[in-house]
Enzyme design. Sequence first.
Site, PDB file in Angstrom:
ATOM      1  N   LYS A  39      23.435 -31.550  -1.985  1.00  0.00           N
ATOM      2  CA  LYS A  39      22.908 -30.855  -3.156  1.00  0.00           C
ATOM      3  C   LYS A  39      21.406 -31.077  -3.235  1.00  0.00           C
ATOM      4  CE  LYS A  39      23.330 -32.470  -7.444  1.00  0.00           C
ATOM      5  NZ  LYS A  39      21.965 -32.432  -8.060  1.00  0.00           N
ATOM      6  N   ASP A  86      20.971 -26.540  -6.542  1.00  0.00           N
ATOM      7  CA  ASP A  86      21.319 -26.797  -7.939  1.00  0.00           C
ATOM      8  C   ASP A  86      20.095 -26.609  -8.851  1.00  0.00           C
ATOM      9  OD1 ASP A  86      22.484 -27.753 -10.284  1.00  0.00           O
ATOM     10  OD2 ASP A  86      22.211 -29.856  -9.730  1.00  0.00           O
ATOM     11  N   LYS A  93      20.306 -24.403 -11.655  1.00  0.00           N
ATOM     12  CA  LYS A  93      20.811 -24.086 -13.002  1.00  0.00           C
ATOM     13  C   LYS A  93      20.007 -22.951 -13.653  1.00  0.00           C
ATOM     14  CE  LYS A  93      22.317 -28.859 -13.783  1.00  0.00           C
ATOM     15  NZ  LYS A  93      21.680 -29.500 -12.602  1.00  0.00           N
ATOM     16  N   ASP A 100      17.907 -17.503 -17.644  1.00  0.00           N
ATOM     17  CA  ASP A 100      16.787 -16.666 -18.071  1.00  0.00           C
ATOM     18  C   ASP A 100      17.329 -15.289 -18.455  1.00  0.00           C
ATOM     19  OD1 ASP A 100      14.066 -15.609 -18.352  1.00  0.00           O
ATOM     20  OD2 ASP A 100      13.483 -17.288 -17.056  1.00  0.00           O
ATOM     21  N   ILE A 101      16.449 -14.355 -18.749  1.00  0.00           N
ATOM     22  CA  ILE A 101      16.903 -13.004 -19.062  1.00  0.00           C
ATOM     23  C   ILE A 101      17.538 -12.406 -17.807  1.00  0.00           C
ATOM     24  CG2 ILE A 101      15.153 -12.708 -20.859  1.00  0.00           C
ATOM     25  CD1 ILE A 101      13.594 -10.958 -18.893  1.00  0.00           C
ATOM     26  N   THR A 109      27.496 -33.224 -17.665  1.00  0.00           N
ATOM     27  CA  THR A 109      28.303 -34.437 -17.811  1.00  0.00           C
ATOM     28  C   THR A 109      27.547 -35.552 -18.524  1.00  0.00           C
ATOM     29  OG1 THR A 109      27.688 -35.043 -15.546  1.00  0.00           O
ATOM     30  CG2 THR A 109      29.851 -34.017 -15.875  1.00  0.00           C
ATOM     31  N   ARG A 160      24.091 -41.546  -6.258  1.00  0.00           N
ATOM     32  CA  ARG A 160      23.717 -42.945  -6.042  1.00  0.00           C
ATOM     33  C   ARG A 160      24.752 -43.807  -5.318  1.00  0.00           C
ATOM     34  NH1 ARG A 160      21.084 -42.925 -12.008  1.00  0.00           N
ATOM     35  NH2 ARG A 160      22.557 -41.193 -12.104  1.00  0.00           N
TER      36      ARG A 160
END
Length: 235
Positions: A32, A59, A61, A64-65, A118, A212
């Site tokens: 990712k 990733d 995310k 927006d319009i 999360t 991690r």
Amino acid sequence: MAKDVIIALDFPNGRDALSFLENFKEEEVFVKVGMELFYKEGPEIVRKIKKLGHKIFLDLKIHDIPNTCAGATRSLLSLDVDMINYHAAGTGKMLNEASKLIKESNKEVISLAVTMLTSTDEDTMHDEIKIDKDLVLEDVVLSYAKLSKNSGLSGIVCSALEVPKIKEALGEEFITVTPGIRKDKNNSDDQKRVVTPKDARKLGSDYIVVGRPITKAENPLNAYREIKEEFLGGK
């Protein structure tokens, strides 16, 4: 449906990310690339990782319009990534525009919507995001999931704790990608809804995102293999 472990490359720069991937010369992995790394290095880091033969979940995310979202999707498709995501809160029209472009591209890209991060618990959802206090977090996640499926996306990003309800309502083929994975549930860092790889398998997650516990491990390759074995059912 293929299940896999996605390694979160949460590094501050490309040098560190590529150095880490030296641990994985023996096998192809799914990684990712998030905002920190992409905003620092730009599209070139994606190209470099793809040249190494790894799959990429980009990733970012997107939220927006609809027109801007469509333009961003077009740009990301040109990078030949394997998985991209959007905020479900961006509305069905935004998600529809993205889904339409992906289908027209004829590329095998998994498209996801982020339901509720999360790091967000129910109190935060009510008190800060101002979602009606009559709604529990699982109901909001399910509502976003239904919107995402109706908009043509492949699946969602959610907590593994929400997967059974999602699968029951939307079917086994609707993909669930679940972050918040820890070897020890007592070590949650900044995550609030965490599970172990074994828990995620039992709950029905299709992909787990692990950062991690692998990237900070003394032997990242061994840590990855152990987590993958636990997730896929070897332990």
